[in-house]
Design an enzyme around this catalytic site. Structure first.
Site, mmCIF file in Angstrom:
data_model
loop_
_atom_site.group_PDB
_atom_site.id
_atom_site.type_symbol
_atom_site.label_atom_id
_atom_site.label_comp_id
_atom_site.label_asym_id
_atom_site.label_seq_id
_atom_site.Cartn_x
_atom_site.Cartn_y
_atom_site.Cartn_z
ATOM 1 N N LYS A 198 0.855 -1.192 0.000
ATOM 2 C CA LYS A 198 0.000 0.000 0.000
ATOM 3 C C LYS A 198 0.891 1.242 0.000
ATOM 4 O O LYS A 198 1.780 1.391 0.859
ATOM 5 C CB LYS A 198 -0.881 -0.049 1.255
HETATM 6 C C1 E4P Z 1 -8.276 1.456 3.818
HETATM 7 O O1 E4P Z 1 -7.558 1.014 2.958
HETATM 8 C C2 E4P Z 1 -8.212 2.851 4.305
HETATM 9 O O2 E4P Z 1 -6.986 3.102 4.881
HETATM 10 C C3 E4P Z 1 -9.356 3.077 5.266
HETATM 11 O O3 E4P Z 1 -10.557 2.632 4.653
HETATM 12 C C4 E4P Z 1 -9.476 4.514 5.738
HETATM 13 O O4 E4P Z 1 -10.646 4.635 6.502
HETATM 14 P P1 E4P Z 1 -10.926 5.910 7.459
HETATM 15 O O5 E4P Z 1 -11.112 7.098 6.607
HETATM 16 O O6 E4P Z 1 -12.200 5.535 8.186
HETATM 17 O O7 E4P Z 1 -9.756 6.026 8.379
#
Ligand code: E4P
Length: 218
Positions: free
Chosen positions: A84
């Site tokens: 990621k």
């Molecule tokens: C997933 O890959 C993301 O990091 C996550 O969905 C972010 O979510 P949030 O905006 O609730 O922190």
């Protein structure tokens, strides 16, 4: 549409393993912080639980060289690790490096269609537009999903999957499915909300009562 579970809580993943609902897992540094656990240990445990499914593990370096070094270490953990990377120019460079290495990537922190297009051109396996965080600042997050799905559908060469992230409620998931997004990454609490309906509970209670009245066993 595939469902990824958005958590670093191994127990939450275990609870849903037998449901057949989970196609992958996404984590991020904030989720790791909330778990209070060692990042590498958590990623090893999750990738062993779902050895054939994509598990996103996020780099923490901000420069492409550092991202490539960290991402390469994460990729060595297991073949199902997806690296990621943030949607910055350095992140795109690292994305393109991993594309050439045939290592899967998830380009995250995407907030616009133009960013998503760049991620696709850099060879990302997934791009993660954050719908909830856009809603939080008064911009309809689902509108950019519609736009990205349409752009990718216009060009067969853009094979990046649209991974809807920052999901806060069941309507985000349903709208993403209506729009034809490839994946939703969903917090465990929202997955449990998706199954609930008061008429299901009411109907089941009535069936239970009536079955008891028959005096039969099965
Ligand atoms: C997933 O890959 C993301 O990091 C996550 O969905 C972010 O979510 P949030 O905006 O609730 O922190």
């Amino acid at each position: 549409m595939k469902f990824f579970i958005d958590t670093a809580e191994v127990d939450e993943i275990k609870k849903l393993l037998d449901s057949g609902l989970i196609d992958g897992v996404t984590t991020n540094p904030s989720l790791i912080m909330k778990s209070g656990r060692d990042f590498i240990e958590v990623i090893k445990e999750i990738s062993a639980l779902l050895p054939k499914n994509p598990i996103s593990a996020e780099v923490t370096a901000n420069d492409s060289k550092g991202m490539i070094a960290q991402g390469s270490r994460l990729a060595d953990i297991s073949s199902n690790i997806v690296i990621k990377l943030p949607l910055t120019m350095d992140g795109l460079e690292a994305c393109h490096y991993f594309y050439n290495q045939k290592i899967q990537t998830n380009v995250t922190l995407c907030f616009s269609s133009s960013q998503a297009l760049l991620a696709a051109k850099a060879g990302a396996t997934y791009v993660s537009p954050f719908v909830g965080r856009l809603d939080d600042i008064g911009i309809d997050g689902m509108e950019i999903i519609q736009s990205i799905v349409q752009i990718f559908a216009n060009y067969a060469s853009l094979t990046t999957e649209v991974l809807v992230a920052s999901i806060r409620n069941p309507m985000h998931v349903i709208t993403a499915a209506e729009m034809g997004a490839d994946v939703s990454t969903i917090p465990p609490s929202v997955i449990h909300q998706l199954v609930k309906h008061p008429l299901t509970d009411k109907g089941l209670a009535a069936f239970d009562q009536d079955w008891a009245k028959t005096g039969q066993t099965l």
